[in-house]
Design an enzyme around this catalytic site. Structure first.
Site, PDB file in Angstrom:
ATOM      1  N   CYS A 165       0.821  -1.223   0.000  1.00  0.00           N
ATOM      2  CA  CYS A 165       0.000   0.000   0.000  1.00  0.00           C
ATOM      3  C   CYS A 165       0.852   1.269   0.000  1.00  0.00           C
ATOM      4  CB  CYS A 165      -0.918   0.014   1.217  1.00  0.00           C
ATOM      5  SG  CYS A 165      -0.006   0.025   2.762  1.00  0.00           S
TER       6      CYS A 165
ATOM      7  N   CYS B 249      -2.151  -4.055   8.509  1.00  0.00           N
ATOM      8  CA  CYS B 249      -1.718  -2.722   8.948  1.00  0.00           C
ATOM      9  C   CYS B 249      -1.088  -2.805  10.341  1.00  0.00           C
ATOM     10  CB  CYS B 249      -2.896  -1.761   8.981  1.00  0.00           C
ATOM     11  SG  CYS B 249      -3.878  -1.792   7.481  1.00  0.00           S
TER      12      CYS B 249
ATOM     13  N   CYS C  58      -3.043   4.618   6.336  1.00  0.00           N
ATOM     14  CA  CYS C  58      -4.489   4.470   6.476  1.00  0.00           C
ATOM     15  C   CYS C  58      -4.904   4.647   7.950  1.00  0.00           C
ATOM     16  CB  CYS C  58      -4.896   3.091   5.983  1.00  0.00           C
ATOM     17  SG  CYS C  58      -4.350   1.772   7.069  1.00  0.00           S
TER      18      CYS C  58
ATOM     19  N   ASP D  70       2.268   2.610   2.632  1.00  0.00           N
ATOM     20  CA  ASP D  70       2.223   3.320   3.914  1.00  0.00           C
ATOM     21  C   ASP D  70       3.562   3.172   4.647  1.00  0.00           C
ATOM     22  OD1 ASP D  70      -0.313   3.920   3.275  1.00  0.00           O
ATOM     23  OD2 ASP D  70      -1.275   2.591   4.713  1.00  0.00           O
TER      24      ASP D  70
END
Ligand code: FES
Length: 126
Positions: free
Chosen positions: A33, A102, A58, A35
């Protein structure tokens, strides 16, 4: 889809920023992603005396970063390095399955900061 606790940490993240003159810094990214997360720690008597984070990511990445700083503060380095993605998700009253990855970022970021501290520490002892 997020628990109230995730939303609360996302809206009011704890311990945002950088520890000045940190003893260890960990920076990790999720290649999927994009991140990124940075954790800095101050260590005293083998315990995490201060911890702060900066996360570009996120909502789940921010909430997991925030909660891990609360969990790890005051822990021994060994305990803190043992925090798992499940511990983090449990502390947030759960994460949606597609957001579990995450929480890996937060756990890896903390472990990277601890490793950095240990490397610096062993150099000092040489
Ligand atoms: Fe990238 Fe959550 S989507 S860490």
């Amino acid at each position: 889809m997020y628990s109230p606790k995730v939303m609360e940490h996302f809206n009011n993240p704890r311990n945002v920023g950088v520890v000045e003159n940190a003893d260890g810094v960990g920076e990790v990214g999720n290649p999927v992603c994009g991140d990124v997360m940075k954790i800095s720690i101050r260590v005293a008597e083998d315990r995490i005396a201060d911890i702060r984070f900066q996360t570009l990511g996120c909502g789940a990445a921010i909430a997991t970063s925030s909660i891990i700083t609360e969990m790890a503060r005051g822990m021994s380095l060994e305990e803190a390095a043992g925090i798992t993605k499940k511990d983090i998700a449990d502390a947030l009253d759960g994460l949606p399955p597609q957001k579990m990855h995450c929480s890996v970022l937060a756990a890896d970021g903390l472990r990277a900061a601890i490793e950095d501290y240990r490397k610096r520490d062993s150099r000092l002892r040489v």
